[in-house]
Design a protein around this motif. Structure first.
Motif, PDB file in Angstrom:
ATOM      1  N   LEU A 157      -1.362  -6.500  17.607  1.00 12.86           N
ATOM      2  CA  LEU A 157       0.096  -6.614  18.041  1.00 12.86           C
ATOM      3  C   LEU A 157       0.862  -5.494  17.549  1.00 12.86           C
ATOM      4  O   LEU A 157       1.718  -4.737  18.368  1.00 12.86           O
ATOM      5  CB  LEU A 157       0.644  -8.032  17.869  1.00 12.86           C
ATOM      6  N   ILE A 158       0.821  -5.419  16.140  1.00 12.57           N
ATOM      7  CA  ILE A 158       1.701  -4.474  15.502  1.00 12.57           C
ATOM      8  C   ILE A 158       1.160  -3.031  16.029  1.00 12.57           C
ATOM      9  O   ILE A 158       2.079  -2.143  16.277  1.00 12.57           O
ATOM     10  CB  ILE A 158       1.294  -4.264  13.997  1.00 12.57           C
ATOM     11  N   ARG A 159       0.109  -2.622  16.330  1.00 11.78           N
ATOM     12  CA  ARG A 159      -0.674  -1.547  17.007  1.00 11.78           C
ATOM     13  C   ARG A 159       0.202  -1.229  18.240  1.00 11.78           C
ATOM     14  O   ARG A 159       0.463   0.030  18.703  1.00 11.78           O
ATOM     15  CB  ARG A 159      -2.067  -1.222  16.804  1.00 11.78           C
ATOM     16  N   GLU A 160       0.222  -2.430  19.118  1.00 15.90           N
ATOM     17  CA  GLU A 160       0.930  -2.203  20.338  1.00 15.90           C
ATOM     18  C   GLU A 160       2.414  -2.064  20.360  1.00 15.90           C
ATOM     19  O   GLU A 160       2.800  -1.420  21.043  1.00 15.90           O
ATOM     20  CB  GLU A 160       0.431  -3.367  21.116  1.00 15.90           C
ATOM     21  N   SER A 161       3.063  -2.790  19.596  1.00 16.06           N
ATOM     22  CA  SER A 161       4.358  -2.508  19.173  1.00 16.06           C
ATOM     23  C   SER A 161       5.078  -1.363  18.420  1.00 16.06           C
ATOM     24  O   SER A 161       6.112  -0.923  18.745  1.00 16.06           O
ATOM     25  CB  SER A 161       5.148  -3.908  18.790  1.00 16.06           C
ATOM     26  N   GLY A 162       4.146  -0.914  17.601  1.00 14.59           N
ATOM     27  CA  GLY A 162       4.676   0.271  16.867  1.00 14.59           C
ATOM     28  C   GLY A 162       5.162  -0.224  15.435  1.00 14.59           C
ATOM     29  O   GLY A 162       5.382  -1.492  15.281  1.00 14.59           O
ATOM     30  N   LEU A 163       5.338   0.716  14.498  1.00 12.12           N
ATOM     31  CA  LEU A 163       5.834   0.576  13.252  1.00 12.12           C
ATOM     32  C   LEU A 163       7.043   1.164  13.171  1.00 12.12           C
ATOM     33  O   LEU A 163       7.238   2.159  13.795  1.00 12.12           O
ATOM     34  CB  LEU A 163       4.859   0.868  12.066  1.00 12.12           C
ATOM     35  N   MET A 164       8.011   0.626  12.308  1.00 16.13           N
ATOM     36  CA  MET A 164       9.153   1.478  12.050  1.00 16.13           C
ATOM     37  C   MET A 164       9.127   1.982  10.796  1.00 16.13           C
ATOM     38  O   MET A 164       8.943   1.193   9.685  1.00 16.13           O
ATOM     39  CB  MET A 164      10.483   0.276  12.180  1.00 16.13           C
ATOM     40  N   ILE A 165       9.719   3.217  10.591  1.00 17.26           N
ATOM     41  CA  ILE A 165      10.000   3.714   9.189  1.00 17.26           C
ATOM     42  C   ILE A 165      11.448   3.982   9.072  1.00 17.26           C
ATOM     43  O   ILE A 165      12.076   4.643   9.840  1.00 17.26           O
ATOM     44  CB  ILE A 165       9.381   5.094   9.172  1.00 17.26           C
ATOM     45  N   PRO A 184       0.676  -1.316  -0.022  1.00 15.85           N
ATOM     46  CA  PRO A 184       0.084   0.036   0.076  1.00 15.85           C
ATOM     47  C   PRO A 184       0.942   1.305  -0.066  1.00 15.85           C
ATOM     48  O   PRO A 184       1.853   1.519   0.867  1.00 15.85           O
ATOM     49  CB  PRO A 184      -0.935  -0.109   1.318  1.00 15.85           C
ATOM     50  N   ILE A 185       0.218   2.141  -0.957  1.00 13.22           N
ATOM     51  CA  ILE A 185       1.223   3.582  -0.990  1.00 13.22           C
ATOM     52  C   ILE A 185       0.071   4.542  -0.760  1.00 13.22           C
ATOM     53  O   ILE A 185      -1.102   4.619  -1.405  1.00 13.22           O
ATOM     54  CB  ILE A 185       1.762   3.808  -2.235  1.00 13.22           C
ATOM     55  N   TRP A 186       0.347   5.608   0.178  1.00  7.28           N
ATOM     56  CA  TRP A 186      -0.603   6.733   0.497  1.00  7.28           C
ATOM     57  C   TRP A 186       0.320   7.856  -0.041  1.00  7.28           C
ATOM     58  O   TRP A 186       1.610   8.140   0.101  1.00  7.28           O
ATOM     59  CB  TRP A 186      -0.832   6.782   1.989  1.00  7.28           C
ATOM     60  N   ALA A 187      -0.642   8.961  -0.704  1.00  7.00           N
ATOM     61  CA  ALA A 187       0.147  10.316  -1.034  1.00  7.00           C
ATOM     62  C   ALA A 187      -0.559  11.299  -0.426  1.00  7.00           C
ATOM     63  O   ALA A 187      -1.769  11.381  -0.055  1.00  7.00           O
ATOM     64  CB  ALA A 187       0.305  10.179  -2.611  1.00  7.00           C
ATOM     65  N   SER A 188      -0.026  12.361  -0.340  1.00  6.99           N
ATOM     66  CA  SER A 188      -0.510  13.624   0.159  1.00  6.99           C
ATOM     67  C   SER A 188      -1.384  14.323  -0.773  1.00  6.99           C
ATOM     68  O   SER A 188      -2.032  15.483  -0.638  1.00  6.99           O
ATOM     69  CB  SER A 188       0.437  14.685   0.727  1.00  6.99           C
ATOM     70  N   PHE A 189      -1.595  13.829  -2.087  1.00 11.22           N
ATOM     71  CA  PHE A 189      -2.306  14.610  -3.263  1.00 11.22           C
ATOM     72  C   PHE A 189      -2.534  13.335  -4.063  1.00 11.22           C
ATOM     73  O   PHE A 189      -2.372  12.191  -4.073  1.00 11.22           O
ATOM     74  CB  PHE A 189      -1.074  15.358  -3.936  1.00 11.22           C
ATOM     75  N   SER A 190      -3.525  13.838  -4.868  1.00 10.27           N
ATOM     76  CA  SER A 190      -3.961  13.048  -5.902  1.00 10.27           C
ATOM     77  C   SER A 190      -3.581  13.121  -7.209  1.00 10.27           C
ATOM     78  O   SER A 190      -3.109  13.912  -7.714  1.00 10.27           O
ATOM     79  CB  SER A 190      -5.458  13.353  -6.573  1.00 10.27           C
ATOM     80  N   VAL A 191      -2.866  11.895  -7.634  1.00  6.97           N
ATOM     81  CA  VAL A 191      -1.871  11.637  -8.727  1.00  6.97           C
ATOM     82  C   VAL A 191      -2.531  11.810 -10.132  1.00  6.97           C
ATOM     83  O   VAL A 191      -2.087  12.212 -11.088  1.00  6.97           O
ATOM     84  CB  VAL A 191      -1.397  10.502  -8.820  1.00  6.97           C
ATOM     85  N   ALA A 192      -4.127  12.080  -9.882  1.00  9.41           N
ATOM     86  CA  ALA A 192      -4.563  12.517 -11.141  1.00  9.41           C
ATOM     87  C   ALA A 192      -4.600  13.916 -11.508  1.00  9.41           C
ATOM     88  O   ALA A 192      -5.287  14.266 -12.440  1.00  9.41           O
ATOM     89  CB  ALA A 192      -6.400  12.079 -11.070  1.00  9.41           C
ATOM     90  N   GLU A 193      -4.200  14.522 -10.441  1.00 15.14           N
ATOM     91  CA  GLU A 193      -4.340  16.084 -10.707  1.00 15.14           C
ATOM     92  C   GLU A 193      -2.593  16.524 -10.667  1.00 15.14           C
ATOM     93  O   GLU A 193      -1.728  15.951 -10.388  1.00 15.14           O
ATOM     94  CB  GLU A 193      -4.734  16.857  -9.469  1.00 15.14           C
ATOM     95  N   PRO A 194      -2.627  17.887 -11.194  1.00 18.43           N
ATOM     96  CA  PRO A 194      -1.028  18.423 -11.126  1.00 18.43           C
ATOM     97  C   PRO A 194      -0.545  18.180  -9.881  1.00 18.43           C
ATOM     98  O   PRO A 194      -1.135  18.667  -8.793  1.00 18.43           O
ATOM     99  CB  PRO A 194      -1.243  19.703 -11.600  1.00 18.43           C
ATOM    100  N   ALA A 195       0.609  17.892  -9.770  1.00 16.74           N
ATOM    101  CA  ALA A 195       1.241  17.601  -8.199  1.00 16.74           C
ATOM    102  C   ALA A 195       1.771  18.913  -7.679  1.00 16.74           C
ATOM    103  O   ALA A 195       2.272  19.599  -8.365  1.00 16.74           O
ATOM    104  CB  ALA A 195       2.649  17.014  -8.431  1.00 16.74           C
ATOM    105  N   PRO A 196       1.545  19.098  -6.506  1.00 20.86           N
ATOM    106  CA  PRO A 196       2.190  20.396  -5.894  1.00 20.86           C
ATOM    107  C   PRO A 196       3.337  20.350  -5.577  1.00 20.86           C
ATOM    108  O   PRO A 196       4.205  19.150  -5.558  1.00 20.86           O
ATOM    109  CB  PRO A 196       1.289  20.421  -4.485  1.00 20.86           C
ATOM    110  N   ALA A 198      -3.324   5.266   8.984  1.00 16.90           N
ATOM    111  CA  ALA A 198      -3.938   4.384   7.804  1.00 16.90           C
ATOM    112  C   ALA A 198      -3.259   2.945   7.714  1.00 16.90           C
ATOM    113  O   ALA A 198      -3.760   1.989   7.356  1.00 16.90           O
ATOM    114  CB  ALA A 198      -3.606   5.284   6.428  1.00 16.90           C
ATOM    115  N   ALA A 199      -1.958   3.067   7.873  1.00 18.22           N
ATOM    116  CA  ALA A 199      -1.109   1.870   8.099  1.00 18.22           C
ATOM    117  C   ALA A 199      -1.852   0.666   9.061  1.00 18.22           C
ATOM    118  O   ALA A 199      -2.104  -0.309   8.573  1.00 18.22           O
ATOM    119  CB  ALA A 199       0.274   2.196   8.273  1.00 18.22           C
ATOM    120  N   PHE A 200      -2.078   1.446  10.293  1.00 20.72           N
ATOM    121  CA  PHE A 200      -2.441   0.564  11.295  1.00 20.72           C
ATOM    122  C   PHE A 200      -4.211   0.139  11.064  1.00 20.72           C
ATOM    123  O   PHE A 200      -4.123  -1.172  11.321  1.00 20.72           O
ATOM    124  CB  PHE A 200      -2.599   1.354  12.716  1.00 20.72           C
ATOM    125  N   ASP A 201      -4.753   0.832  10.486  1.00 20.67           N
ATOM    126  CA  ASP A 201      -5.926   0.326  10.004  1.00 20.67           C
ATOM    127  C   ASP A 201      -5.866  -0.707   8.841  1.00 20.67           C
ATOM    128  O   ASP A 201      -6.717  -1.828   8.999  1.00 20.67           O
ATOM    129  CB  ASP A 201      -6.807   1.572   9.386  1.00 20.67           C
TER     130      ASP A 201
END
Length: 256
Positions: free
Chosen positions: A121-129, A47-59, A107-110
């Protein structure tokens, strides 16, 4: 100061546009494009999330977050377009990235809760970036429950330098009897023993197809792994290790 309150989950038909959009930001954008390249021939792409819609001109200021696979411990990656610019981040950029990361983690936890038995378990232990650009260390460290683990220096080569480095490599430069191979199942115990950053055996095994291992004759004449590295799931090169053979009683090799 600007924040981000809305995320856009990318769909498969968005990937060609994503590739065109992020290519000018290479090599910094490899944190996102690397995942795409690793999985483009073996979907689904994580899964990839973006701060913008790729269908529109990128900010001008944009960010993307990719959730790592379960076998990689869900270790995720972040990219912001400001990483390609020199200098320190502005307060606006720091606020933007901090807000985007918080929204992406929710969004990732959901997503994990809906798709994996280990969601709670992942929500409790956390995610690593992993592989976070140093620009964001201060603003992300200030987030609730954030922590810094295993900091390491990342060397980023532009494509031209990477090609020149690869073309200059030669087996002829290895010591007599040494050769370049890949990691094998029989090497797993050795690799896991020398890992500085914890990885599961299943993950390391999944990367062996994209690994480099230098083997040399051991004390009994049989080949043993003396140096290795793997291409990670985000296309970065890691787990580089050269055995300190001065402590093993093996013949001493110059592997430079």
């Amino acid at each position: 100061m600007a924040g981000t309150s809305r995320l856009f989950r990318l769909e498969e038909h968005d990937y060609p546009r994503l590739h065109d959009l992020l290519s000018p930001f290479l090599p910094e954008s490899i944190t996102i494009l690397g995942w795409f390249e690793q999985h483009r021939d073996a979907p689904p792409v994580p899964p990839i999330w973006a701060s913008f819609s790729v269908a529109e001109p990128a900010p001008p200021l944009l960010a993307l977050f990719v959730l790592g696979t379960e076998i990689a411990g869900y270790q995720s990656r972040l990219f912001c377009s400001a990483e390609a610019s020199p200098g320190q981040p502005t307060p606006e950029q720091e606020t933007f990235v901090a807000s985007f990361v918080e929204a992406s983690l929710r969004a990732a936890f959901d997503y994990i809760a809906e798709t994996s038995p280990a969601g709670a378990l992942i929500r409790e232990s956390g995610l690593m970036i992993g592989s976070i650009h140093e620009k964001w260390h201060d603003c992300l460290r200030a987030l609730p429950y954030a922590g810094s683990h295993s900091p390491c220096r990342k060397v980023v080569l532009p494509p031209s330098a990477a090609r020149a480095f690869a073309e200059g490599a030669s087996d002829a430069r290895l010591p007599p009897g040494a050769r370049v191979t890949q990691l094998q199942n029989g090497d797993l115990e050795t690799v896991m023993r020398y890992n500085k950053i914890a990885r599961t055996t299943a993950y390391v095994k999944s990367r062996m197809e994209q690994s480099v291992c230098i083997r040399a004759p051991g004390p009994d004449g049989e080949e043993v792994p003396v140096a290795w590295t793997v291409v990670h799931a985000d296309s970065s090169i890691g787990q580089l290790h050269v055995i300190d053979i001065s402590k093993t009683g093996r013949n001493c090799y110059d592997l430079r």
